[in-house]
Design a protein around this motif. Structure first.
Motif, short mmCIF file in Angstrom:
data_model
loop_
_atom_site.label_atom_id
_atom_site.label_comp_id
_atom_site.label_asym_id
_atom_site.label_seq_id
_atom_site.Cartn_x
_atom_site.Cartn_y
_atom_site.Cartn_z
N ARG A 82 -20.39 -38.10 -21.84
CA ARG A 82 -20.74 -36.69 -22.06
C ARG A 82 -22.16 -36.56 -22.56
O ARG A 82 -22.58 -37.25 -23.49
CB ARG A 82 -19.77 -36.07 -23.06
N THR A 83 -22.91 -35.67 -21.94
CA THR A 83 -24.26 -35.32 -22.39
C THR A 83 -24.30 -33.81 -22.61
O THR A 83 -23.33 -33.10 -22.33
CB THR A 83 -25.32 -35.74 -21.37
N SER A 84 -25.42 -33.33 -23.11
CA SER A 84 -25.53 -31.90 -23.41
C SER A 84 -26.92 -31.40 -23.09
O SER A 84 -27.88 -32.18 -22.97
CB SER A 84 -25.21 -31.66 -24.90
N TYR A 85 -27.04 -30.10 -22.92
CA TYR A 85 -28.35 -29.47 -22.77
C TYR A 85 -28.33 -28.14 -23.52
O TYR A 85 -27.27 -27.60 -23.83
CB TYR A 85 -28.70 -29.23 -21.29
N SER A 86 -29.50 -27.63 -23.83
CA SER A 86 -29.64 -26.36 -24.55
C SER A 86 -29.70 -25.21 -23.56
O SER A 86 -30.60 -25.15 -22.71
CB SER A 86 -30.90 -26.38 -25.41
N THR A 87 -28.77 -24.28 -23.67
CA THR A 87 -28.78 -23.11 -22.78
C THR A 87 -30.05 -22.29 -22.99
O THR A 87 -30.63 -21.76 -22.04
CB THR A 87 -27.55 -22.22 -23.00
N SER A 88 -30.48 -22.16 -24.23
CA SER A 88 -31.66 -21.34 -24.49
C SER A 88 -32.92 -21.98 -23.92
O SER A 88 -33.80 -21.29 -23.40
CB SER A 88 -31.83 -21.11 -26.00
N GLU A 89 -32.99 -23.32 -23.96
CA GLU A 89 -34.18 -23.99 -23.44
C GLU A 89 -34.26 -23.91 -21.92
O GLU A 89 -35.34 -23.67 -21.37
CB GLU A 89 -34.19 -25.45 -23.91
N VAL A 90 -33.14 -24.14 -21.23
CA VAL A 90 -33.20 -24.07 -19.76
C VAL A 90 -33.43 -22.63 -19.31
O VAL A 90 -34.12 -22.39 -18.31
CB VAL A 90 -31.93 -24.67 -19.10
N CYS A 91 -32.87 -21.68 -20.05
CA CYS A 91 -33.09 -20.27 -19.71
C CYS A 91 -34.56 -19.90 -19.92
O CYS A 91 -35.17 -19.25 -19.07
CB CYS A 91 -32.19 -19.38 -20.54
N LYS A 92 -35.13 -20.33 -21.04
CA LYS A 92 -36.53 -20.04 -21.33
C LYS A 92 -37.44 -20.63 -20.25
O LYS A 92 -38.38 -19.97 -19.77
CB LYS A 92 -36.91 -20.61 -22.70
N ALA A 93 -37.17 -21.88 -19.86
CA ALA A 93 -37.99 -22.52 -18.82
C ALA A 93 -37.87 -21.77 -17.49
O ALA A 93 -38.87 -21.60 -16.77
CB ALA A 93 -37.56 -23.97 -18.64
N ALA A 94 -36.66 -21.31 -17.17
CA ALA A 94 -36.45 -20.57 -15.93
C ALA A 94 -37.23 -19.25 -15.94
O ALA A 94 -37.89 -18.90 -14.94
CB ALA A 94 -34.97 -20.30 -15.73
N LEU A 95 -37.19 -18.54 -17.06
CA LEU A 95 -37.90 -17.26 -17.16
C LEU A 95 -39.42 -17.47 -17.09
O LEU A 95 -40.13 -16.66 -16.49
CB LEU A 95 -37.51 -16.55 -18.45
N GLU A 96 -39.90 -18.56 -17.68
CA GLU A 96 -41.34 -18.86 -17.60
C GLU A 96 -41.76 -19.12 -16.17
O GLU A 96 -42.84 -18.68 -15.73
CB GLU A 96 -41.66 -20.05 -18.50
N ASN A 97 -40.92 -19.83 -15.42
CA ASN A 97 -41.23 -20.07 -14.01
C ASN A 97 -41.26 -18.77 -13.22
O ASN A 97 -42.12 -18.57 -12.35
CB ASN A 97 -40.21 -21.03 -13.39
N HIS A 157 -30.27 -21.60 -13.98
CA HIS A 157 -30.60 -21.86 -15.38
C HIS A 157 -30.72 -20.57 -16.19
O HIS A 157 -30.38 -20.54 -17.38
CB HIS A 157 -31.90 -22.65 -15.47
N SER A 158 -31.19 -19.50 -15.57
CA SER A 158 -31.30 -18.24 -16.30
C SER A 158 -29.93 -17.67 -16.66
O SER A 158 -29.79 -16.89 -17.60
CB SER A 158 -32.07 -17.21 -15.47
N LEU A 159 -28.90 -18.07 -15.89
CA LEU A 159 -27.55 -17.56 -16.13
C LEU A 159 -26.77 -18.39 -17.14
O LEU A 159 -25.67 -17.99 -17.54
CB LEU A 159 -26.77 -17.51 -14.81
N MET A 160 -27.31 -19.52 -17.55
CA MET A 160 -26.56 -20.37 -18.48
C MET A 160 -26.33 -19.69 -19.83
O MET A 160 -25.28 -19.85 -20.45
CB MET A 160 -27.28 -21.69 -18.69
N THR A 161 -27.32 -18.91 -20.29
CA THR A 161 -27.13 -18.21 -21.57
C THR A 161 -26.06 -17.13 -21.48
O THR A 161 -25.15 -17.11 -22.32
CB THR A 161 -28.46 -17.64 -22.07
#
Length: 325
Positions: free
Chosen positions: A250-265, A278-282
């Motif tokens: 099991r691994t994990s990722y931050s929903t806020s970080e992937v969402c932030k990166a998606a919005l920046e793109n 990624h924007s929908l993960m939050t």
């Protein structure tokens, strides 16, 4: 999700359903026998759409939300045609977490309002357009938010349809959004899988739609929230481990970080499948969207009839059986 919903609705034998599709009719397999007629249409041919919608009472839309699908333009075209055809009721394509900004906008709101972005904008355009036309008394509408429909995945191919009923009328577990790799026995969980999210089975959602068809007065310019229960991805992970009988990595990722990166793109003009997901993960798994109020009873669907964790067990078993085949 259109096909499984269509199958459940036609199985009642209560409604005359006219099906409008965008692609060639021959490309749609397994259309239920209960469909009265099926027609290929051009969403942007207003005159033709009006003719197809005449003598219908309700338009309900299931269509893809992916980048480039023009969800807002399609639905506005359908709304305009429905009005000119004299259709009384409209149910837009939602079937996911709350995207309208309804949450938190009233005293008894259901959670924090989501920020506007390129991904959510097409749905909000549709909501605002429907609100404007409803204010002019040109038609009534309602929006259904079932939270996460975890049953949907690769085995349930998206099926863009419009159902029209003569009346007196996010997705899922196996498609990658949950991050479970049954081949390598690995799972990548958002925020360690601890955040709760509301979820609804397709059976319950079909009961909601059937209730709206049978009681069109409920289509009264409202945003409804329904659910069978609340899950976390850790709940799902533990079921998967138990049913497979082996330990998973099991691994994990931050929903806020992937969402932030998606919005920046997106701000840079980069908007593709990765930014979309990624924007929908939050909103899906960031813990923001647990309903504080359910409209199940108002929609004549009883609370507590579904053991949502047992549904997860059955879904995992089906996934494992399909993999063996």
């Amino acid at each position: 999700m259109g096909l499984p919903m269509l199958s459940r609705i036609t199985a009642t034998g209560k409604f005359n359903i006219k099906l409008l599709v965008r692609n060639q009719i021959s490309s749609y397999a397994n259309i239920p026998k209960g469909v009265q007629s099926i027609h290929q249409v051009n969403y942007y041919d207003h005159k033709s759409l009006v003719e197809h919608l005449k003598n219908q009472d309700i338009v309900i839309v299931f269509t893809s939300f992916v980048p480039g699908n023009e969800l807002d333009r399609k639905q506005i075209a359908l709304v305009n045609a429905a009005i000119d055809a004299g259709v009384k009721y409209f149910i837009p394509s939602e079937w996911a977490p709350d995207t309208a900004g309804r949450m938190g906008s009233v005293q008894d709101g259901h959670g924090p309002t989501l920020p506007t972005d390129m991904v959510l904008a097409p749905k909000r355009v549709t909501h605002n357009y429907l609100l404007c036309r409803a204010a002019e008394k040109k038609l009534n509408f309602c929006v259904i938010y079932p939270g996460v429909l975890f049953e949907l995945g690769k085995l349930a191919t998206p099926f863009p349809i419009v159902i029209l009923v003569y009346s007196d009328a996010s997705t899922g577990f196996a498609n990658g959004i949950f991050g479970f790799d049954f081949t390598n026995k690995t799972a990548c969980l958002p925020d360690n899988g601890i955040n709760p999210f509301p979820t609804t089975t397709l059976d319950t959602l079909s009961k909601v739609v059937i209730s709206l068809f049978e009681n069109p007065s409920l289509i009264s310019n409202k945003f409804y929230h329904v659910a069978d229960g609340v899950l976390t991805q850790q709940d799902v992970f533990h079921v998967v481990e138990k049913e497979t009988g082996v330990s998973w990595a099991r691994t994990s990722y931050s929903t806020s970080e992937v969402c932030k990166a998606a919005l920046e793109n997106m701000e840079k003009g980069v908007y593709g499948p990765t930014e979309y997901m990624h924007s929908l993960m939050t909103p899906f798994f960031g813990g923001l969207q647990v309903w504080r109020h359910l409209d199940n009873q108002e929609l004549k669907v009883r609370d507590g009839e579904v053991d949502i964790r047992e549904e997860v067990v059955q879904l995992v078993r089906k996934q494992l059986a399909d993999k063996k085949e």
